[in-house]
Design a protein around this motif. Structure first.
Motif, PDB file in Angstrom:
ATOM      1  N   THR A 340       0.848  -1.184   0.000  1.00  0.00           N
ATOM      2  CA  THR A 340       0.000   0.000   0.000  1.00  0.00           C
ATOM      3  C   THR A 340       0.886   1.237   0.000  1.00  0.00           C
ATOM      4  OG1 THR A 340      -1.641  -1.178   1.328  1.00  0.00           O
ATOM      5  CG2 THR A 340      -1.805   1.233   1.257  1.00  0.00           C
ATOM      6  N   LYS A 343       0.169   7.221   2.695  1.00  0.00           N
ATOM      7  CA  LYS A 343      -0.831   8.283   2.607  1.00  0.00           C
ATOM      8  C   LYS A 343      -0.414   9.373   3.594  1.00  0.00           C
ATOM      9  CE  LYS A 343      -5.777   9.327   2.995  1.00  0.00           C
ATOM     10  NZ  LYS A 343      -7.130   8.787   3.275  1.00  0.00           N
ATOM     11  N   LYS A 376       0.079   8.759  -1.850  1.00  0.00           N
ATOM     12  CA  LYS A 376      -1.094   9.618  -1.738  1.00  0.00           C
ATOM     13  C   LYS A 376      -0.776  10.823  -0.850  1.00  0.00           C
ATOM     14  CE  LYS A 376      -4.298   5.647  -1.736  1.00  0.00           C
ATOM     15  NZ  LYS A 376      -5.381   4.991  -0.960  1.00  0.00           N
ATOM     16  N   ASN A 457     -12.023   7.807   6.147  1.00  0.00           N
ATOM     17  CA  ASN A 457     -13.411   7.756   5.680  1.00  0.00           C
ATOM     18  C   ASN A 457     -13.546   7.735   4.162  1.00  0.00           C
ATOM     19  OD1 ASN A 457     -14.189   7.807   8.335  1.00  0.00           O
ATOM     20  ND2 ASN A 457     -14.753   9.977   8.350  1.00  0.00           N
ATOM     21  N   ASP A 458     -12.615   8.408   3.452  1.00  0.00           N
ATOM     22  CA  ASP A 458     -12.791   8.523   2.002  1.00  0.00           C
ATOM     23  C   ASP A 458     -12.339   7.293   1.235  1.00  0.00           C
ATOM     24  OD1 ASP A 458     -10.172   8.994   2.682  1.00  0.00           O
ATOM     25  OD2 ASP A 458      -9.865  10.628   1.237  1.00  0.00           O
ATOM     26  N   ASP A 459     -11.232   6.669   1.683  1.00  0.00           N
ATOM     27  CA  ASP A 459     -10.684   5.542   0.906  1.00  0.00           C
ATOM     28  C   ASP A 459     -10.333   4.339   1.766  1.00  0.00           C
ATOM     29  OD1 ASP A 459      -8.517   6.526   2.270  1.00  0.00           O
ATOM     30  OD2 ASP A 459      -7.273   6.912   0.502  1.00  0.00           O
ATOM     31  N   GLY A 460     -10.679   4.380   3.056  1.00  0.00           N
ATOM     32  CA  GLY A 460     -10.381   3.262   3.941  1.00  0.00           C
ATOM     33  C   GLY A 460      -8.965   3.248   4.473  1.00  0.00           C
ATOM     34  N   GLN A 461      -8.143   4.202   4.047  1.00  0.00           N
ATOM     35  CA  GLN A 461      -6.749   4.245   4.494  1.00  0.00           C
ATOM     36  C   GLN A 461      -6.525   5.488   5.349  1.00  0.00           C
ATOM     37  OE1 GLN A 461      -3.795   4.227   1.361  1.00  0.00           O
ATOM     38  NE2 GLN A 461      -2.062   4.350   2.783  1.00  0.00           N
TER      39      GLN A 461
END
Length: 571
Positions: A340, A343, A376, A457-461
């Motif tokens: 992954t 972020k 990200k 909340n937006d992408d689970g990360q």
């Protein structure tokens, strides 16, 4: 008419003279050489190296990891390494007064012992065997003054007056460094009181930024940052209660680590207002390289400091945590397809004091590099930093400056002009006020944590770390540091923070933005102070922020960011 000396001034003058007298004659510069240094804008690199032999330059330009490996493998002796750094520190002090204590003779004796131990046993004492380590002048070394910038502490430590106790105290972390094989050789300058983001005291005066002597080296671990920028140390201890490790790291183009306060021991170290432990100062590390920070943290934790200091959390160095984050990218910092991507949040402004153009450019450089490497990056818009700064500052001033004035009274020295209003003697806060502020602080910590968690909340990360300025400016013009809100909020949160160097101010690129509308009067003063010509060449660093006890994580992420910057920008 000659102005008579005040009673404390001869003591300060005598201390300055005795410090210089500890420099061996063969390392002393003549007046013409010192005057030449005063005419230079940048006294680092080629300038200071003209006073060294090539063999000495070859040593002091190696990093901490290389040096410990070279000593362990028998390529260098502890004496060779120690002598090179002692000489460089001696020259550094003469051209940019940055030391409060010199004990080179003691260091060379220690190095001789380590070499003899290595020759007899065929092994090193510990992971720092033969490595010179400098100390901010809060850490006690037996037989050596700790003045912490106070004239009244000269000839003693902690203001001790009983001859039986003078110079007998040793800080726990000092003992841990010695147990790891380090060589302690000097103590670096601090601002009077420690509560100042520049380095200035009544003993040796002001310490400038060696890469741009128009500017400050920062504070309160400013002498440490200046010494390292000059090549006089590759690993040093600092402390941080409002930015005191991170600001000098950013201002001097080096790396800094502010851990969570309970990670390293403060036991038997000097401090301002030590009874204030709601938001305590943290012992931190500075080094010209990221590897130096890792080596220092790993080595100190290998001594299990929590077994001697009950305030230290029992957390050994977690190599697996560091490696897990570093392995999410390749050697060039590029996100691995099998992992992954990182972020990261980015705080462009705290909406209290906006960053100068060099800082904005530095942030964009980091963000653009990380995006290009496949990671990200999202905007970071947390609870108000202004609220956190208000709470944090209230705790620093809660005793009404009584502790500070008790130490000033030992000699009769005055507060330096920069602090006379903000730290004048006042009535301490009462208990109910302190309890109310404590509740406000806890509520802020909870709100900040909730915001951090919401980033999933937006992408689970969830965000791994946050990028933000260390200050609204590069190394600052003396007297024009108007807000430490970018650093002090993280002390209220007790977060783990690393500082990395990114770039330098460039007058041809970082031009004044005439369209900028100041946010408030302090912001206007900060913006009006920006001059591209004066700031040209000043180091620009940024903070990488993790949560509590995430030191290894943030070092791992810093490694990824630095690899990406090196690949894309040549940093």
């Amino acid at each position: 008419m000659k102005v008579p000396l005040r009673s404390w001034e001869p003591h300060a003058a005598a201390k300055r003279a005795s410090t210089l007298a500890k420099i061996p004659p063969e390392w002393r510069l003549d007046p013409a050489q010192i005057e030449e240094a005063k005419r230079q804008r940048d006294i680092t690199g080629p300038f200071i190296q003209r006073f060294l032999y090539p063999s000495e330059t070859a040593i002091v330009t190696r990093d901490a990891v290389d040096l410990t490996n070279a000593v362990r493998e028998g390529q260098l002796t502890a004496i060779q390494v120690t002598a090179a750094f002692c000489k460089t520190a001696a020259i550094s002090h003469q051209i940019n007064n940055c030391l409060l204590e010199i004990f080179f003779d003691q260091a060379l004796e220690r190095a001789q012992y380590l070499d003899e131990y290595f020759a007899e046993h065929g092994k090193t004492v510990g992971p720092l065997h033969g490595l010179p380590v400098s100390l901010k002048d809060q850490f006690h070394v037996k037989g050596v003054d700790t003045t912490m910038g106070y004239v009244g502490w000269i000839g003693s430590n902690l203001g001790i007056t009983d001859p039986r106790d003078v110079h007998q105290v040793e800080s726990q972390i000092t003992s841990e460094l010695l147990a790891a094989g380090a060589v302690l050789f000097c103590k670096t300058s601090v601002p009077q009181t420690l509560f100042f983001a520049e380095t200035k005291n009544n003993i040796i005066g002001y310490t400038l930024n060696p890469q741009n002597r128009n500017l400050s080296c920062g504070g309160s671990s400013g002498g440490e940052g200046a010494l390292q920028a000059l090549g006089g140390s590759v690993l040093g201890l600092g402390t941080d209660i409002g930015g005191s490790v991170r600001i000098p790291a950013a201002f001097n183009g080096i790396f800094g680590l502010k851990p969570t306060p309970e990670r390293l021991s403060y036991r038997n170290a000097a401090n301002t207002n030590p009874g204030q432990n709601t938001y305590p100062s943290a012992v931190g590390l500075l080094s010209p390289t990221l590897g130096g920070l890792e080596l220092g943290l790993r080595s100190i934790l290998s001594t299990k400091p929590w077994t001697r200091d009950p305030a230290v959390a029992p957390i050994p160095f977690r190599q697996d945590e560091l490696s897990a984050y570093r392995e999410r990218a390749d050697e060039n910092g590029k996100a691995r397809d099998s992992h992954t991507p990182l972020k990261l949040g980015v705080l462009w402004t705290d909406n209290t004091v906006g960053p100068h153009p060099p800082i904005i450019r530095g942030l964009h450089q980091v963000v653009n590099t990380l995006k290009a490497a496949g990671h990200k990056v999202v905007n970071w818009e947390p609870p108000s930093h202004a609220a956190a700064r208000r709470i944090h500052l209230a705790f620093l001033k809660a005793d009404g400056a009584h502790d500070i004035h008790s130490h000033l009274d030992l000699s009769g020295e005055p507060l330096i002009p920069d602090l006379r209003e903000v730290l004048k003697l006042r009535q301490p806060y009462d208990l109910l006020d302190i309890q109310d502020m404590t509740i406000q602080g806890l509520e802020y910590e909870a709100a900040y944590s909730d915001y951090w968690n919401s980033t999933a909340n937006d992408d689970g990360q969830i965000v791994d770390a946050v990028i933000m300025p260390a200050a609204p400016h590069a190394a600052v013009i003396p007297g024009k540091y108007y807000s430490t809100s970018y650093t002090s909020v993280l002390n209220l949160l007790n977060y783990s923070v690393a500082v990395i160097p990114v770039t330098k101010a460039d007058k041809t690129v970082d031009v004044v933005d005439d369209s900028y509308e100041p946010l408030n009067e302090i912001d206007r003063k900060n913006w009006d102070a920006y001059d591209p010509e004066i700031y040209d060449g000043a180091p620009v660093g940024v903070q990488l922020v993790g949560r509590k006890f995430e030191e290894e994580k943030i070092l791992g992420i810093a490694g990824v960011v630095m690899a990406a910057l090196k690949t894309n920008c040549g940093v």
